[in-house]
Design an enzyme around this catalytic site. Structure first.
Site, short mmCIF file in Angstrom:
data_model
loop_
_atom_site.label_atom_id
_atom_site.label_comp_id
_atom_site.label_asym_id
_atom_site.label_seq_id
_atom_site.Cartn_x
_atom_site.Cartn_y
_atom_site.Cartn_z
N HIS A 63 33.97 29.31 -31.08
CA HIS A 63 32.59 28.91 -30.81
C HIS A 63 31.66 29.80 -31.64
O HIS A 63 32.11 30.75 -32.29
CB HIS A 63 32.26 28.98 -29.32
N HIS A 65 29.04 31.84 -30.99
CA HIS A 65 28.37 33.08 -30.57
C HIS A 65 28.65 34.18 -31.60
O HIS A 65 29.73 34.25 -32.19
CB HIS A 65 28.85 33.52 -29.18
N ASP A 67 29.42 37.30 -31.52
CA ASP A 67 30.57 38.21 -31.43
C ASP A 67 31.87 37.54 -31.86
O ASP A 67 32.92 38.19 -31.88
CB ASP A 67 30.70 38.79 -30.01
N HIS A 68 31.78 36.27 -32.25
CA HIS A 68 32.96 35.56 -32.74
C HIS A 68 32.83 35.13 -34.19
O HIS A 68 33.81 34.68 -34.78
CB HIS A 68 33.23 34.33 -31.87
N HIS A 140 31.61 26.74 -21.76
CA HIS A 140 30.96 28.02 -22.04
C HIS A 140 29.47 27.86 -22.36
O HIS A 140 28.86 28.71 -23.00
CB HIS A 140 31.68 28.72 -23.19
N ASP A 211 35.84 31.57 -25.31
CA ASP A 211 35.21 31.98 -24.06
C ASP A 211 35.04 30.75 -23.16
O ASP A 211 34.67 29.67 -23.62
CB ASP A 211 33.84 32.59 -24.32
N HIS A 269 39.06 39.91 -24.59
CA HIS A 269 37.62 39.72 -24.36
C HIS A 269 37.21 40.48 -23.09
O HIS A 269 36.64 39.93 -22.16
CB HIS A 269 37.30 38.23 -24.24
#
Length: 306
Positions: A63, A65, A67-68, A140, A211, A269
C-alpha cells in the site's frame, strides 16, 4: 528460498527497528530477489545484509503509506550504480507509477534500466513456470493488499537405486529416463522413465500481508501457507484500538494462522512502543494461540520450510 527482514517497525523508524521492507531471496531457485515494500532507508539496510540490488527482479508494494514506499526513489537510483541493467517490475496499488515517476523526474534521476509498472487488482497478477502470485484487498482505510506466492511443484528425483537394482547401469540413459522418456535396454527390455521418478516435491506457499485490521479476505490468502508474514502493531487486548487504526494485534494474527492451518507465523510491523523486552512478550502472547510463531527483527533471516 529465505525471507530477509530489512525493516520490521510500524509507522516511523525507531532505534531498534527500521520501517517495513522484506526481501524474498531466491538465488538458488531463479538467481533473483523480490522485495516486498520499501520503507525509508531500505537501501541502507540492504548494505548491512547479503542482498545485492543487481539481483533485484521485482518489487511488490502492499500500500502507499510512506513507511512502505519512501525508500523507493533512492533504492531505484542506487540500483543503477550497482550493476542493475535488467528490467525491473514494480507491482502495487493505483498511484505507485505516478509516485515513482514523479520522484525520479523531479530529482533528475536517470536509470540504466527500464521500470515496468503493474498496478494491481485482486486476482492472479503473475505466473511463470516456477511461481504464481495472487493478491486480495485487505482492510486498512486506503487500498492495502496481501500477496500469496505459490511455488510450482518440482519434478521428483530419479530413483537411481531402483534402476541399479533392476540392472540398469548408470550413464547417459539416466538423463533420458529423468526426462520421462521410454528407452530400450541392450537386453531388449523397454522401461519407462516415469516408473522411476519419485513423487513431485511440493512447492512452498508464502503469504505476505500489508497493513490490515482483521478481515475475512485474509483467510484465502493465508490458507495452508508454509509461512505467513503478518503485522502485529498492537498487543493482545487492544483489539478495539487496533481496529480504529486499521491494524491487527498479536492475538488476531495468531488466530488467523491457526484457522488457516499455516505452518509458521512471522510477526512484523511492530509499534515503537514495544522495546525488545516487550517484543518478547508479544511473541509469547501469539505463541499461546499458535505455537509456531516467531517475531521478526531487523536483518533477521528465515529459511522457507525450516
Amino acid at each position: 528460498m529465505e525471507l530477509v527482514f530489512l525493516g520490521t517497525g510500524a509507522g516511523i523508524p525507531s532505534r531498534g527497528r527500521n520501517v517495513t521492507s522484506i526481501a524474498l531471496s531466491m538465488l538458488n531457485e531463479r538467481n533473483t530477489i523480490w522485495l516486498f515494500d520499501c520503507g525509508e532507508a531500505t537501501q541502507h539496510q540492504i548494505m548491512r545484509s547479503q542482498i545485492k540490488l543487481s539481483k533485484l527482479e521485482k518489487i511488490f508494494i502492499t500500500h502507499l503509506h510512506g513507511d512502505h514506499i519512501f525508500g523507493l526513489p533512492g533504492l531505484l537510483s542506487s540500483r543503477s550504480f550497482q550493476g542493475g541493467e535488467s528490467d525491473l517490475t514494480i507491482y502495487g496499488p493505483t498511484g505507485i507509477a505516478e509516485y515513482v515517476e514523479t520522484s525520479l523526474r523531479i530529482s533528475g534521476t536517470r536509470l540504466t534500466y527500464k521500470i515496468i509498472f503493474n498496478e494491481i487488482e485482486p486476482g492472479l497478477i503473475f505466473e511463470d513456470k516456477m511461481f504464481s502470485i495472487t493478491v486480495d484487498e485487505l482492510d486498512h482505510g486506503l487500498r492495502s493488499f496481501g500477496y500469496r506466492i505459490t511455488e510450482k511443484d518440482k519434478q521428483g528425483a530419479l530413483n537411481a537405486d531402483k534402476l541399479i537394482d533392476d540392472g540398469v547401469e548408470p550413464g547417459p540413459i539416466f538423463q533420458k529416463l529423468k526426462n520421462g522418456e521410454s528407452v530400450t535396454l541392450t537386453d531388449g527390455r523397454v522401461i519407462d522413465g516415469k516408473d522411476y521418478i519419485d513423487e513431485p516435491q511440493k512447492g512452498k506457499i508464502i503469504s505476505i500481508f500489508g497493513d490490515t485490521k482483521a478481515t475475512a479476505s485474509e483467510l484465502g490468502l493465508a490458507l495452508n501457507a508454509d509461512v505467513l508474514v503478518h503485522e502485529a502493531t498492537f498487543e493482545g487486548g487492544k483489539e478495539k484500538l487496533a481496529g480504529e487504526y486499521m491494524h491487527s494485534t498479536t492475538i488476531q494474527a495468531a488466530t488467523l494462522a491457526k484457522k488457516a492451518n499455516v505452518k509458521k507465523l512471522i510477526l512484523t510491523h511492530i509499534s515503537s512502543r514495544y522495546d525488545r523486552e516487550a517484543s518478547r512478550e508479544l511473541l509469547m502472547e501469539a505463541q499461546s494461540v499458535f505455537e509456531n510463531t516467531e517475531i521478526a527483527y531487523d536483518l533477521a533471516v528465515f529459511p522457507i520450510g525450516e
